[in-house]
Design a protein around this motif. Structure first.
Motif, PDB file in Angstrom:
ATOM      1  N   LEU A  23       0.825  -1.208   0.000  1.00 29.90           N
ATOM      2  CA  LEU A  23       0.000   0.000   0.000  1.00 29.90           C
ATOM      3  C   LEU A  23       0.859   1.257   0.000  1.00 29.90           C
ATOM      4  O   LEU A  23       0.583   2.223  -0.718  1.00 29.90           O
ATOM      5  N   ILE A  24       1.921   1.247   0.806  1.00 26.54           N
ATOM      6  CA  ILE A  24       2.819   2.399   0.891  1.00 26.54           C
ATOM      7  C   ILE A  24       3.509   2.629  -0.452  1.00 26.54           C
ATOM      8  O   ILE A  24       3.589   3.758  -0.953  1.00 26.54           O
ATOM      9  N   CYS A  25       3.994   1.545  -1.060  1.00 26.53           N
ATOM     10  CA  CYS A  25       4.692   1.666  -2.342  1.00 26.53           C
ATOM     11  C   CYS A  25       3.742   2.136  -3.442  1.00 26.53           C
ATOM     12  O   CYS A  25       4.118   2.951  -4.299  1.00 26.53           O
ATOM     13  N   GLN A  26       2.518   1.662  -3.416  1.00 22.61           N
ATOM     14  CA  GLN A  26       1.531   2.109  -4.407  1.00 22.61           C
ATOM     15  C   GLN A  26       1.212   3.586  -4.221  1.00 22.61           C
ATOM     16  O   GLN A  26       1.080   4.345  -5.195  1.00 22.61           O
ATOM     17  N   ASN A  27       1.084   4.018  -2.967  1.00 25.46           N
ATOM     18  CA  ASN A  27       0.768   5.422  -2.685  1.00 25.46           C
ATOM     19  C   ASN A  27       1.873   6.357  -3.158  1.00 25.46           C
ATOM     20  O   ASN A  27       1.616   7.456  -3.666  1.00 25.46           O
ATOM     21  N   ILE A  28       3.134   5.937  -2.983  1.00 20.03           N
ATOM     22  CA  ILE A  28       4.259   6.838  -3.220  1.00 20.03           C
ATOM     23  C   ILE A  28       4.802   6.749  -4.643  1.00 20.03           C
ATOM     24  O   ILE A  28       5.067   7.762  -5.286  1.00 20.03           O
ATOM     25  N   LEU A  29       4.960   5.536  -5.158  1.00 20.72           N
ATOM     26  CA  LEU A  29       5.583   5.377  -6.477  1.00 20.72           C
ATOM     27  C   LEU A  29       4.655   4.741  -7.500  1.00 20.72           C
ATOM     28  O   LEU A  29       5.051   4.503  -8.634  1.00 20.72           O
ATOM     29  N   GLN A  30       3.420   4.485  -7.106  1.00 21.98           N
ATOM     30  CA  GLN A  30       2.428   3.865  -8.004  1.00 21.98           C
ATOM     31  C   GLN A  30       2.920   2.531  -8.572  1.00 21.98           C
ATOM     32  O   GLN A  30       2.629   2.171  -9.709  1.00 21.98           O
ATOM     33  N   GLN A  31       3.687   1.801  -7.777  1.00 20.73           N
ATOM     34  CA  GLN A  31       4.140   0.465  -8.131  1.00 20.73           C
ATOM     35  C   GLN A  31       4.048  -0.443  -6.914  1.00 20.73           C
ATOM     36  O   GLN A  31       4.171   0.028  -5.773  1.00 20.73           O
ATOM     37  N   SER A  32       3.849  -1.729  -7.162  1.00 20.23           N
ATOM     38  CA  SER A  32       3.868  -2.691  -6.066  1.00 20.23           C
ATOM     39  C   SER A  32       5.315  -2.932  -5.634  1.00 20.23           C
ATOM     40  O   SER A  32       6.263  -2.536  -6.327  1.00 20.23           O
TER      41      SER A  32
END
Length: 275
Positions: free
Chosen positions: A202-211
């Motif tokens: 979730l954090i990675c998706q929020n910040i870099l739009q990647q899993s």
């Protein structure tokens, strides 16, 4: 872009054109550095709008939704725009992703901006305008620009208090940098950060739009492109060094992500950098 790097300069007239045009948020398939010398900029990125007075530097990573509105201030507007493919600077691009993930804009102290950055950018611009530009020279100059920007960003980093998510993401990238060559699961990184794989994703998706897995794969491929460009290691050696058990699997992943086989990418980059 029809070449790995493009540079242009935004003037007062360009700012007026943007102001009178339909300028919707968008993304693009290249990296972008904005070096603001005069005027201001209204920058919508990461779902927030910020106005920054020159001098400033902004970095927009490939795929990020953003909108730029240069603003004439005190009768002036002067912005260098550098657009380049991530493959062209494969050995350093991930450091930019890491440094700018939580703040795309940095104010640049006047005494430092008026020196090296504009000079290096002018040199790249002049080389690009030659009938047969030397992309090897341009690549070295661009890496120098990026190194200077990273150095300034690091100096300012200590003054900023990160949110919990940003701190976690920064820690994840640090752990990734130490371990991306190993064949490790997402669970390894989550465990190191004392959290669930779901929350880390979730954090990675929020910040870099990647899993998490996409970021790990991106880091591996950036290093693969660096090694293919700067060394004579075989494709099998590079695959093994990056934790791929099978050369064919590495080649398939590389082609799926890059649109080329490792060999095709190497040939293209060598042709570009030695022509």
């Amino acid at each position: 872009m029809d070449q790995p790097v493009n540079i242009f300069r935004f003037s007062i007239e360009d700012a007026k054109k943007v102001a009178s045009s339909t300028n919707e948020p968008h993304n693009h398939n290249f990296e972008e550095i904005l070096i603001g010398m005069e005027g201001s900029i209204e920058h919508f990125i990461d779902f927030e709008t910020t106005t920054v007075d020159a001098p400033y530097v902004c970095f927009v990573s490939k795929g990020k939704v953003h909108r730029v509105k240069p603003i004439v201030k005190d009768g002036k507007c002067d912005v260098w725009v550098i657009r380049f493919s991530s493959e062209f600077t494969a050995e350093i691009i991930f450091q930019l992703y890491s440094a700018f993930h939580n703040n795309a804009n940095i104010f640049w102290p006047v005494e430092r901006l008026t020196g090296r950055l504009p000079v290096l950018t002018e040199m790249m611009y002049s080389e690009l305008r030659q009938s047969n530009p030397d992309f090897s020279v341009i690549r070295h100059l661009l890496n120098a620009v990026i190194s200077i920007v990273l150095s300034e960003k690091q100096k300012q980093q200590t003054a900023n208090i990160s949110s919990n998510q940003n701190e976690t993401f920064t820690n994840f990238l640090a752990i990734l940098e130490e371990n991306f060559r190993r064949p490790l699961s997402v669970g390894f990184y989550a465990e190191k950060l004392f959290m669930s794989t779901r929350n880390l994703n979730l954090i990675c998706q929020n910040i870099l739009q990647q899993s998490v897995s996409e970021i790990i794969e991106t880091r591996k491929l950036m290093e693969a492109k660096n090694l293919l460009t700067t060394t004579d290691k075989t494709i099998a050696e590079i695959a093994y060094e990056l934790g791929y058990n099978e050369n064919s699997y590495f080649s398939n992943v590389f082609k799926k992500k890059s649109g080329q086989t490792p060999g095709e990418f190497r040939d293209e980059m060598r042709s570009l950098l030695t022509s």
